[in-house]
Design a protein around this motif. Structure first.
Motif, PDB file in Angstrom:
ATOM      1  N   ASP A 309      39.313  42.581  47.869  1.00  0.00           N
ATOM      2  CA  ASP A 309      39.458  41.769  49.078  1.00  0.00           C
ATOM      3  C   ASP A 309      38.096  41.325  49.621  1.00  0.00           C
ATOM      4  O   ASP A 309      37.905  40.169  49.966  1.00  0.00           O
ATOM      5  N   PHE A 310      37.171  42.287  49.717  1.00  0.00           N
ATOM      6  CA  PHE A 310      35.834  41.970  50.225  1.00  0.00           C
ATOM      7  C   PHE A 310      34.914  43.145  49.939  1.00  0.00           C
ATOM      8  O   PHE A 310      35.358  44.231  49.515  1.00  0.00           O
ATOM      9  N   VAL A 311      33.630  42.952  50.177  1.00  0.00           N
ATOM     10  CA  VAL A 311      32.629  44.008  50.025  1.00  0.00           C
ATOM     11  C   VAL A 311      31.925  44.168  51.371  1.00  0.00           C
ATOM     12  O   VAL A 311      31.490  43.178  51.973  1.00  0.00           O
ATOM     13  N   ARG A 312      31.838  45.410  51.838  1.00  0.00           N
ATOM     14  CA  ARG A 312      31.233  45.688  53.143  1.00  0.00           C
ATOM     15  C   ARG A 312      29.896  46.406  52.940  1.00  0.00           C
ATOM     16  O   ARG A 312      29.806  47.389  52.209  1.00  0.00           O
ATOM     17  N   HIS A 313      28.869  45.895  53.616  1.00  0.00           N
ATOM     18  CA  HIS A 313      27.520  46.453  53.516  1.00  0.00           C
ATOM     19  C   HIS A 313      27.121  47.071  54.855  1.00  0.00           C
ATOM     20  O   HIS A 313      27.299  46.445  55.905  1.00  0.00           O
ATOM     21  N   HIS A 314      26.553  48.274  54.816  1.00  0.00           N
ATOM     22  CA  HIS A 314      25.960  48.832  56.033  1.00  0.00           C
ATOM     23  C   HIS A 314      24.760  47.964  56.431  1.00  0.00           C
ATOM     24  O   HIS A 314      23.970  47.553  55.584  1.00  0.00           O
ATOM     25  N   ALA A 315      24.628  47.721  57.725  1.00  0.00           N
ATOM     26  CA  ALA A 315      23.565  46.844  58.215  1.00  0.00           C
ATOM     27  C   ALA A 315      23.123  47.307  59.593  1.00  0.00           C
ATOM     28  O   ALA A 315      23.785  48.134  60.242  1.00  0.00           O
ATOM     29  N   PHE A 316      21.993  46.784  60.037  1.00  0.00           N
ATOM     30  CA  PHE A 316      21.584  47.006  61.423  1.00  0.00           C
ATOM     31  C   PHE A 316      20.732  45.832  61.886  1.00  0.00           C
ATOM     32  O   PHE A 316      20.071  45.161  61.084  1.00  0.00           O
ATOM     33  N   ALA A 317      20.807  45.562  63.183  1.00  0.00           N
ATOM     34  CA  ALA A 317      20.004  44.505  63.797  1.00  0.00           C
ATOM     35  C   ALA A 317      18.760  45.156  64.386  1.00  0.00           C
ATOM     36  O   ALA A 317      18.858  45.946  65.335  1.00  0.00           O
ATOM     37  N   PRO A 318      17.571  44.897  63.822  1.00  0.00           N
ATOM     38  CA  PRO A 318      16.348  45.521  64.345  1.00  0.00           C
ATOM     39  C   PRO A 318      15.816  44.781  65.569  1.00  0.00           C
ATOM     40  O   PRO A 318      15.826  43.550  65.622  1.00  0.00           O
ATOM     41  N   ARG A 319      15.370  45.523  66.551  1.00  0.00           N
ATOM     42  CA  ARG A 319      14.723  44.929  67.718  1.00  0.00           C
ATOM     43  C   ARG A 319      13.556  45.824  68.114  1.00  0.00           C
ATOM     44  O   ARG A 319      13.689  47.049  68.143  1.00  0.00           O
ATOM     45  N   PHE A 320      12.426  45.227  68.392  1.00  0.00           N
ATOM     46  CA  PHE A 320      11.232  45.993  68.737  1.00  0.00           C
ATOM     47  C   PHE A 320      10.961  45.857  70.235  1.00  0.00           C
ATOM     48  O   PHE A 320      10.970  44.751  70.777  1.00  0.00           O
ATOM     49  N   GLU A 321      10.729  47.003  70.865  1.00  0.00           N
ATOM     50  CA  GLU A 321      10.515  47.038  72.310  1.00  0.00           C
ATOM     51  C   GLU A 321       9.273  47.863  72.621  1.00  0.00           C
ATOM     52  O   GLU A 321       9.042  48.924  72.019  1.00  0.00           O
ATOM     53  N   LEU A 322       8.489  47.385  73.573  1.00  0.00           N
ATOM     54  CA  LEU A 322       7.330  48.120  74.072  1.00  0.00           C
ATOM     55  C   LEU A 322       7.723  48.779  75.382  1.00  0.00           C
ATOM     56  O   LEU A 322       7.994  48.100  76.369  1.00  0.00           O
ATOM     57  N   LEU A 323       7.752  50.121  75.369  1.00  0.00           N
ATOM     58  CA  LEU A 323       8.152  50.877  76.552  1.00  0.00           C
ATOM     59  C   LEU A 323       7.093  51.919  76.857  1.00  0.00           C
ATOM     60  O   LEU A 323       6.869  52.839  76.053  1.00  0.00           O
ATOM     61  N   ASP A 324       6.427  51.767  77.984  1.00  0.00           N
ATOM     62  CA  ASP A 324       5.457  52.758  78.453  1.00  0.00           C
ATOM     63  C   ASP A 324       4.407  53.073  77.377  1.00  0.00           C
ATOM     64  O   ASP A 324       4.219  54.227  76.969  1.00  0.00           O
ATOM     65  N   ASP A 325       3.741  52.037  76.889  1.00  0.00           N
ATOM     66  CA  ASP A 325       2.668  52.178  75.902  1.00  0.00           C
ATOM     67  C   ASP A 325       3.133  52.818  74.600  1.00  0.00           C
ATOM     68  O   ASP A 325       2.387  53.552  73.943  1.00  0.00           O
ATOM     69  N   GLN A 326       4.367  52.581  74.232  1.00  0.00           N
ATOM     70  CA  GLN A 326       4.897  53.074  72.961  1.00  0.00           C
ATOM     71  C   GLN A 326       5.847  52.021  72.396  1.00  0.00           C
ATOM     72  O   GLN A 326       6.745  51.552  73.084  1.00  0.00           O
ATOM     73  N   TRP A 327       5.615  51.632  71.140  1.00  0.00           N
ATOM     74  CA  TRP A 327       6.517  50.693  70.487  1.00  0.00           C
ATOM     75  C   TRP A 327       7.675  51.453  69.845  1.00  0.00           C
ATOM     76  O   TRP A 327       7.486  52.513  69.247  1.00  0.00           O
TER      77      TRP A 327
END
Length: 433
Positions: A309-327
């Motif tokens: 029927d279909f093929v499902r791939h694990h995925a993730f949406a990356p987002r980079f945030e700078l919080l209190d002098d830490q990425w």
């Protein structure tokens, strides 16, 4: 004999989860005991009627690793329906000391005689106390507040602190980003894109003089500067530029295992062969485990049995945030769908919605751990004594996702009521964590 053993075992189980349980006399006609909700040892006068069904061994109807069904007798259902207390049935099996529970449906009719049990969700243990307490809330009127009773838990935050390399390479470039990309694609060496060009300035964590990127910079202008100078710049445009560099570096670093989907801006596990599943082995919280990160889903219809029927791939949406002098890298788990592992699916939205409905806190937690283990592979190899003889490129390194201590556990109901197994066509698997 097994009936007496079952009632005693269930009574002890309720006491173990801090509920009071009183068995009834031998004159009972279908209610074996009354469980009372308690909060820190204080009874709340909130009662649940309990009927125990015990068996020595064997399997339940349609039992598999996920669940089973149980058919109520019409006479029992007729007796329980008018009860002024919520009624639950507890199934006890002596051979494996298993306890499963389910609320008996109320109201007229017998269409709900067959109860569907989920082996993860419907276990009678401490994780069930909030759901049990919720049964005592009146369904009419405004109801009452029942405090969470399950105790605290560790919550995993879906962010990975980034360990940046000490230096970043800066150079001038006579090209725009688009022109530089064209030059690299037309060259004889394999192109790489873990860099950013903006306003005639080139940034990268690798030395362009030692790679194909020498063709897009002024080689005599390359210099190494402290990463912190650019990573924590006060100007928002410079922060956005650095964030884009982090994303480009992440894509390059994971190119062996992951593909980039431009429209939704997500990374997903690439298939190794057409219509062939793929597993990823990793160290979970307590033991080594694996996950099917590329799932081949076949039709459940008898006439189309075996058809993909279909093929499902694990995925993730990356987002980079700078919080209190830490990425940080923010990981949002999701899925990508193809028809054979390579060709994008034409209608992925419905498949994604169906799969998301089946996700719970355990599976999402498992996916965050999985992605951390994958992203940490390069730094683990760099620490390996047997790998140190090879030249290691600078790479982004990630610390473990932080945990916070919650005073009370979050009931699985908060994640939404999953659909019945019969309606699930997504081939849901649970990740071991």
């Amino acid at each position: 004999m097994i009936g007496e053993i079952g009632e005693l075992a269930v009574s002890q189980r309720f006491l173990h989860i801090s509920f009071q349980f009183d068995t009834r006399s031998r004159l009972e006609a279908g209610i074996d005991g009354i469980a009372e909700v308690m909060l820190e040892g204080r009874p709340l006068a909130q009662m649940i009627a309990v009927q125990v069904k015990a068996t020595q061994s064997g399997t339940y109807t349609g039992e598999d690793d996920n669940g089973f069904s149980y058919l109520l007798r019409p006479k029992d259902l007729e007796y329980w329906r008018p009860s002024n207390l919520p009624v639950i049935i507890v199934l006890y099996r002596q051979s494996d000391e298993s306890f499963y529970w389910k609320e008996v449906p109320r109201g007229p009719g017998d269409s709900d005689r067959r109860l569907q049990f989920d082996k993860q969700r419907d276990v009678l243990d401490r994780n069930a106390v909030d759901r049990l307490a919720a049964l005592t809330v009146p369904k009419a009127g405004f109801g009452y507040y029942v405090p969470p009773l399950g105790g605290g838990e560790h919550a995993l935050v879906n962010i990975l602190p980034i360990i940046l390399s000490n230096e970043i390479y800066v150079a001038s470039s006579p090209h725009t980003g688009k022109k530089a990309t064209s030059i690299l694609l037309e060259g004889d060496e394999p192109a790489r894109f873990d860099w950013v060009i903006n306003g005639g300035s080139f940034w990268s964590f690798h030395d362009p003089r030692n790679s194909v990127c020498r063709d897009i910079v002024d080689v005599d202008q390359v210099e190494a500067v402290e990463t912190s100078y650019l990573a924590f710049h006060e100007d928002l445009d410079e922060q956005n530029k650095f964030s884009f560099l982090l994303r480009q570096t992440l894509r390059h670093q994971t190119a062996k295992d992951l593909n980039w989907e431009k429209e939704r801006k997500l990374l997903y596990f690439r298939a190794l062969e057409k219509n062939i599943p793929r597993r990823f082995h990793y160290e979970a919280s307590q033991k080594r485990t694996h996950a099917e990160v590329v799932n081949v889903i076949t039709s459940k219809k008898e006439e189309d049995k075996g058809r993909i029927d279909f093929v499902r791939h694990h995925a993730f949406a990356p987002r980079f945030e700078l919080l209190d002098d830490q990425w940080f890298l923010v990981i949002t788990p999701t899925y990508y769908f193809t028809i054979d592992g390579f060709t994008p699916h034409s209608y992925p939205q419905a498949l994604l919605a169906g799969k998301k409905r089946m996700d719970n806190s355990a599976s999402l937690r498992g996916q965050v751990i999985l992605w951390h283990r994958l992203l940490s592979q390069k730094q683990k190899a760099a620490d390996d004594l047997f790998e140190r003889h090879t030249v290691q490129e600078p790479c982004l390194q990630f610390e473990t996702p932080p945990q916070v201590e919650l005073e009370t556990s979050v009931p699985e109901d908060v994640w939404g009521e999953p659909k019945k197994k019969a309606e699930d066509t997504s081939g849901q698997e649970r990740l071991a964590v």
